[in-house]
Scaffold this motif. Structure first.
Motif, PDB file in Angstrom:
ATOM      1  N   ALA A 696       0.825  -1.215   0.000  1.00 38.12           N
ATOM      2  CA  ALA A 696       0.000   0.000   0.000  1.00 38.12           C
ATOM      3  C   ALA A 696       0.856   1.261   0.000  1.00 38.12           C
ATOM      4  CB  ALA A 696      -0.926  -0.008   1.214  1.00 38.12           C
ATOM      5  N   GLY A 697       2.015   1.188   0.653  1.00 43.34           N
ATOM      6  CA  GLY A 697       2.873   2.372   0.745  1.00 43.34           C
ATOM      7  C   GLY A 697       3.980   2.435  -0.294  1.00 43.34           C
ATOM      8  N   ASN A 698       3.982   1.473  -1.243  1.00 43.76           N
ATOM      9  CA  ASN A 698       5.035   1.424  -2.287  1.00 43.76           C
ATOM     10  C   ASN A 698       6.438   1.366  -1.690  1.00 43.76           C
ATOM     11  OD1 ASN A 698       3.109   1.585  -4.372  1.00 43.76           O
ATOM     12  ND2 ASN A 698       3.044   3.811  -4.201  1.00 43.76           N
ATOM     13  N   TYR A 699       6.632   0.463  -0.743  1.00 46.89           N
ATOM     14  CA  TYR A 699       7.936   0.315  -0.091  1.00 46.89           C
ATOM     15  C   TYR A 699       8.518  -1.067  -0.386  1.00 46.89           C
ATOM     16  CZ  TYR A 699       7.868   4.699   2.481  1.00 46.89           C
ATOM     17  OH  TYR A 699       7.895   6.026   2.796  1.00 46.89           O
ATOM     18  N   PRO A 700       9.825  -1.263  -0.099  1.00 44.80           N
ATOM     19  CA  PRO A 700      10.444  -2.581  -0.295  1.00 44.80           C
ATOM     20  C   PRO A 700       9.660  -3.639   0.468  1.00 44.80           C
ATOM     21  CG  PRO A 700      12.121  -0.942   0.230  1.00 44.80           C
ATOM     22  CD  PRO A 700      10.787  -0.288   0.429  1.00 44.80           C
ATOM     23  N   SER A 734      11.968   7.926 -15.325  1.00 45.89           N
ATOM     24  CA  SER A 734      10.649   7.740 -15.929  1.00 45.89           C
ATOM     25  C   SER A 734       9.549   8.203 -14.962  1.00 45.89           C
ATOM     26  CB  SER A 734      10.437   6.264 -16.273  1.00 45.89           C
ATOM     27  OG  SER A 734      10.294   5.508 -15.081  1.00 45.89           O
ATOM     28  N   SER A 735       8.341   8.346 -15.484  1.00 46.79           N
ATOM     29  CA  SER A 735       7.223   8.829 -14.658  1.00 46.79           C
ATOM     30  C   SER A 735       6.795   7.803 -13.612  1.00 46.79           C
ATOM     31  CB  SER A 735       6.028   9.179 -15.557  1.00 46.79           C
ATOM     32  OG  SER A 735       5.662   8.028 -16.317  1.00 46.79           O
ATOM     33  N   SER A 736       7.215   6.527 -13.775  1.00 49.55           N
ATOM     34  CA  SER A 736       6.827   5.507 -12.792  1.00 49.55           C
ATOM     35  C   SER A 736       7.687   5.569 -11.522  1.00 49.55           C
ATOM     36  CB  SER A 736       6.937   4.110 -13.408  1.00 49.55           C
ATOM     37  OG  SER A 736       8.269   3.849 -13.802  1.00 49.55           O
ATOM     38  N   ALA A 737       8.823   6.250 -11.589  1.00 51.98           N
ATOM     39  CA  ALA A 737       9.663   6.419 -10.386  1.00 51.98           C
ATOM     40  C   ALA A 737       8.980   7.403  -9.433  1.00 51.98           C
ATOM     41  CB  ALA A 737      11.041   6.924 -10.761  1.00 51.98           C
ATOM     42  N   ILE A 738       9.032   7.090  -8.148  1.00 52.49           N
ATOM     43  CA  ILE A 738       8.432   7.962  -7.124  1.00 52.49           C
ATOM     44  C   ILE A 738       9.567   8.712  -6.430  1.00 52.49           C
ATOM     45  CG2 ILE A 738       7.063   8.028  -5.000  1.00 52.49           C
ATOM     46  CD1 ILE A 738       5.879   5.277  -5.920  1.00 52.49           C
ATOM     47  N   LYS A 761      11.955   5.856  -5.107  1.00 56.66           N
ATOM     48  CA  LYS A 761      11.406   4.495  -5.114  1.00 56.66           C
ATOM     49  C   LYS A 761      11.153   4.117  -6.572  1.00 56.66           C
ATOM     50  CE  LYS A 761       8.060   5.476  -1.971  1.00 56.66           C
ATOM     51  NZ  LYS A 761       6.993   5.217  -0.965  1.00 56.66           N
ATOM     52  N   TYR A 762      11.624   2.946  -6.972  1.00 58.18           N
ATOM     53  CA  TYR A 762      11.539   2.578  -8.385  1.00 58.18           C
ATOM     54  C   TYR A 762      11.508   1.060  -8.539  1.00 58.18           C
ATOM     55  CZ  TYR A 762      16.493   1.384  -8.002  1.00 58.18           C
ATOM     56  OH  TYR A 762      17.673   0.800  -7.629  1.00 58.18           O
TER      57      TYR A 762
END
Length: 799
Positions: A696-700, A734-738, A761-762
């Motif tokens: 949910a938090g886009n973390y490792p 790229s746009s997918s990288a946070i 984050k990628y």
């Protein structure tokens, strides 16, 4: 022959290979050799990373000056590893090469002023010798030195000092035949007691010579004067010989006295999976997930035995120095003198000797903490990382390597298996096992078939406290007293050292802070100081408020020192040992504390997280966690994982033998999922829940992460540079990288530096590695403006 050398300067301009000609009369130069080379006006240390017969350089190459060591301290494998690691962790190659060596083998540079002209040589400031510029502080003298340099009456030189020293001891050899000593003994007058004693010892132990002085003195029960007299008489000859300092002489018993442990079915199954990979030289990673007390160590030791039987060597890592004594003892009991140990608790001389024993191929098993992953071991057949989840395997400062990543690289290089073991595997490793990247091996039961200890939670919001410090609940104190009445032992954990967390003035609200960091000072009652745990700043404990001079000051919060004081008041008959950073600074302190507790010379072991894992004391039946929340609300994405791991690990110290164990966890947050799953010691359900939180938090482990930190004494400059870096990242990723930030770090000021951070984050960014190397290189340019840039690949902490 041309030597390719990496120079001992960590900078962008020198982060490349320099070529030098190898003179014919120089000692053998090999890949991995430490050498001294001319570099501009200086003499510097360097490492040979390659050899060739030709050079593309058009000019005349300078000559190598000196080869430092008889044997290259670094193996070709470690030289190759340094190159791979420099690309991955954004550190200069020389920093990595130096990290691979014991501290004592890193060069020490001194600037000296050498007189050139006869007039200068006669000047009183020289006294006939060069001046060590490190000792010059007087402004007048500095002016005089600058004048001498301008007039070229003196020159500046750089001395490279090698601090590594070999230890030597006296060795005695015999000069006569055995029959001659018999004749001497028969002719000697009867009242020459000591000489007759010596001669009789020589006759009885003739074949044992040459003999070291301590062996001879102890064996013959003589003093040095008698030996000196024997040398004068021509009976003995004395010489100096190199000896090793032995840091593990005090560990363990002889191999023969150790009964062979019979493996249970789960252990046999795990070993049966690992053994073929050792035999077929397969670079495979196994994740050995076993509950606390399941006998993971026995699996490691049996796997190491299989490795040694095949003529291969083994490397084993443990996360902390505190775990090393018990692990070394077990390994030494099994493999005798075939082992070496490497960790920062050894003296410089001991580290140097252990390193040389490994490099010379005199040992077959290496046990150590994080830096031991760089041991110059060859012919590796197995690598083991115990408690693989531990954050201490990640180096927090430059070079920021993770021992697990280095071990994976060495596993592939040596075509050997890697075993990662833990009761609470890191989410990264467990996810890789789930995907099939690692092979999962499970030990679901305790080796002695005993149940896991019962875990009880105490809600501190509702608890009744035994003392007036509000640290120890009545239930916990009662449970401790019951155990002491049965002559059993207790482990108590509070992951906070010191006496009180901060000083508060009740008159004006002032909190005493560190002048260098954005943190309150911790009170240490034993040293009568307020101390910063980040920069080391200390000051006296105040008696009045430094701000308003009121006497209404209080010291709030708690630490191991305060709990120790409270225990002594509540249970005066209990013998309590405290184990934290403050009590284990001295060499051998870890082992002394653990030995004292293991010999039941103490009833309670109170400590920080260093007592939470790996320790095995059969008489411990109660574990108490004084405050489970100390790391729960840290602003880090993995705070819940760290809390769950710590609680599960410390709970596993109870009831490891015949006696039933109990665990009492005090917490203000009994409903938090990390604490509820730790109560049940339910790793699988914690893993499933935490993975949802991470997703949910886009973390490792769903995303890779890189942390870029900018530090400066000027907060505005740090923020400005951080925004420039963010713009650079946005343009090329790229746009997918946070990209999160830049924002001040949770502790915004450390050691007088303000920190701003950017978290990337990628999932896949082909440009990112080269882009971060550009940012690393630009850090050299901005350094002159007081800015520092740090890049941390896969950070353990985002603070």
């Amino acid at each position: 022959m041309i030597a390719q050398v990496v120079i001992d300067i960590a900078a962008k301009q020198t982060d490349r290979i320099f070529e030098y000609h190898v003179p014919d009369d120089l000692d053998v130069v090999e890949i991995g050799s430490r050498v001294f080379v001319p570099f501009g006006s200086r003499k510097l240390q360097g490492f040979v990373v390659g050899l060739s017969e030709k050079s593309n350089y058009q000019g005349e190459l300078k000559d190598l000056l000196l080869v430092v060591d008889e044997m290259p301290p670094l193996t070709p494998e470690l030289v190759e590893l340094s190159n791979a690691l420099a690309n991955r962790i954004f550190a200069y190659r020389i920093s990595i090469l130096k990290t691979m060596l014991p501290r004592v083998m890193r060069a020490n540079y001194r600037k000296i002023l050498v007189p050139i002209t006869d007039e200068a040589k006669k000047m009183p400031c020289f006294h006939g010798d060069p001046i060590d510029l490190a000792n010059v502080t007087d402004n007048q003298e500095i002016g005089r030195i600058n004048s001498l340099l301008r007039s070229q009456d003196a020159k500046m030189e750089y001395l490279v000092e090698n601090r590594a020293k070999v230890k030597k001891a006296n060795c005695y050899e015999l000069t006569l035949a055995k029959k001659d000593y018999i004749s001497l003994y028969e002719e000697l007058r009867t009242n020459a007691v000591k000489q007759r004693q010596l001669l009789m010892f020589v006759i009885e132990n003739y074949e044992q010579f040459p003999m070291m002085q301590n062996e001879l003195e102890q064996g013959a029960q003589l003093k040095t004067e008698t030996l000196t007299s024997a040398i004068k008489k021509g009976w003995l000859e004395r010489s100096q010989t190199e000896i090793y300092r032995d840091p593990i002489a005090s560990y363990g018993r002889s191999k023969a006295s150790q009964p062979k442990v019979k493996l249970n079915e789960d252990q046999k199954e795990a070993l049966a999976q690992i053994t073929p990979a050792i035999q077929t030289k397969t670079a495979k990673t196994f994740l050995l997930e076993g509950i606390t007390g399941s006998g993971k160590t026995e699996v490691y030791l049996n796997a190491i035995s299989k490795t040694l039987e095949l003529g291969k060597n083994a490397l084993m890592l443990v996360p902390e120095i505190s775990l090393t004594p018990q692990m070394v003892e077990q390994v030494k009991n099994r493999f005798g003198d075939q082992i070496a140990v490497l960790h920062s608790g050894l003296s410089e001389g001991e580290l140097y000797d252990e390193w040389r024993r490994i490099r010379r191929g005199e040992v077959h098993v290496v046990v150590g903490a994080r830096s031991a992953v760089f041991a110059p071991l060859t012919n590796i057949g197995l690598i083991v990382i115990d408690e693989e989840h531990e954050s201490s395997y990640k180096q927090e400062d430059n070079p920021r390597y993770h021992a697990r990543d280095v071990a994976i690289w060495r596993s592939k290089y040596n075509s050997c298996p890697l075993v990662l073991g833990s009761a609470t595997p890191s989410l990264d490793s467990r996810a890789r096992a789930q995907k099939g990247v690692y092979q999962l091996l499970e030990l679901p039961k305790r080796a002695n078939a005993k149940k896991l200890p019962e875990v009880n939670l105490i809600d501190l919001k509702k608890a009744d406290f035994a003392g007036n410090q509000l640290d120890l609940s009545i239930q916990l104190i009662d449970a401790i007293k019951q155990r002491l009445q049965k002559n059993e032992q207790v482990i108590l954990m509070l992951n906070r050292r010191g006496f009180a967390s901060f000083m508060l003035c009740r008159e004006c609200g002032y909190v005493m802070k560190c002048p260098n960091c954005d943190l309150s000072l911790t009170m240490h009652k034993d040293t009568q100081q307020m101390q910063c745990h980040y920069c080391g700043y200390t000051t006296a404990i105040p008696k009045i408020c430094p701000n308003c001079h009121s006497k209404r000051i209080r010291f709030l919060g708690t630490g191991t020192q305060k709990v120790l004081e409270e225990l002594n008041e509540l249970i005066p008959e209990a013998r309590v040992l405290r184990m934290d950073v403050d009590t284990t600074r001295r060499k051998g302190a870890f082992k002394n504390i653990l030995d004292t507790f293991g010999n039941h010379e103490a009833d309670i072991l109170l400590g920080t997280q260093m007592i939470a894992k790996g320790l095995d004391f059969p008489n411990v039946t109660l574990v108490g966690v004084i405050n489970a929340d100390t790391g729960l609300w840290v602003p880090d994405y993995n705070a819940s994982e760290r809390t769950f791991e710590l609680l599960t690990q410390v709970a596993g110290r109870a009831g490891r033998a015949e006696k039933t164990g109990e665990v009492i966890i005090q917490t203000f947050n009994p409903d938090h999922y990390a604490i509820k799953f730790a109560k049940k010691q339910d790793y699988e359900n914690f893993y499933a829940y935490e993975m949802k939180v991470r997703h949910a938090g886009n973390y490792p482990p769903y995303f890779y992460t890189v942390l870029v930190s900018v530090a400066s004494k000027n907060e505005q400059n740090a923020a400005k540079e951080a925004f420039k870096i963010k713009k650079q990242l946005q343009q090329h990723l790229s746009s997918s990288a946070i990209i999160l930030g830049p924002s001040p770090s949770a502790i915004s000021r450390l050691k007088n530096q303000y920190y701003y951070q950017i978290l990337v984050k990628y999932k896949k960014e082909d440009n990112l590695n080269s882009l971060l190397h550009q940012i690393q290189d630009s850090a050299q340019k901005v350094k002159r403006y007081g800015l520092n840039i740090y890049i941390d690949n896969e950070p353990e902490r985002i603070m």
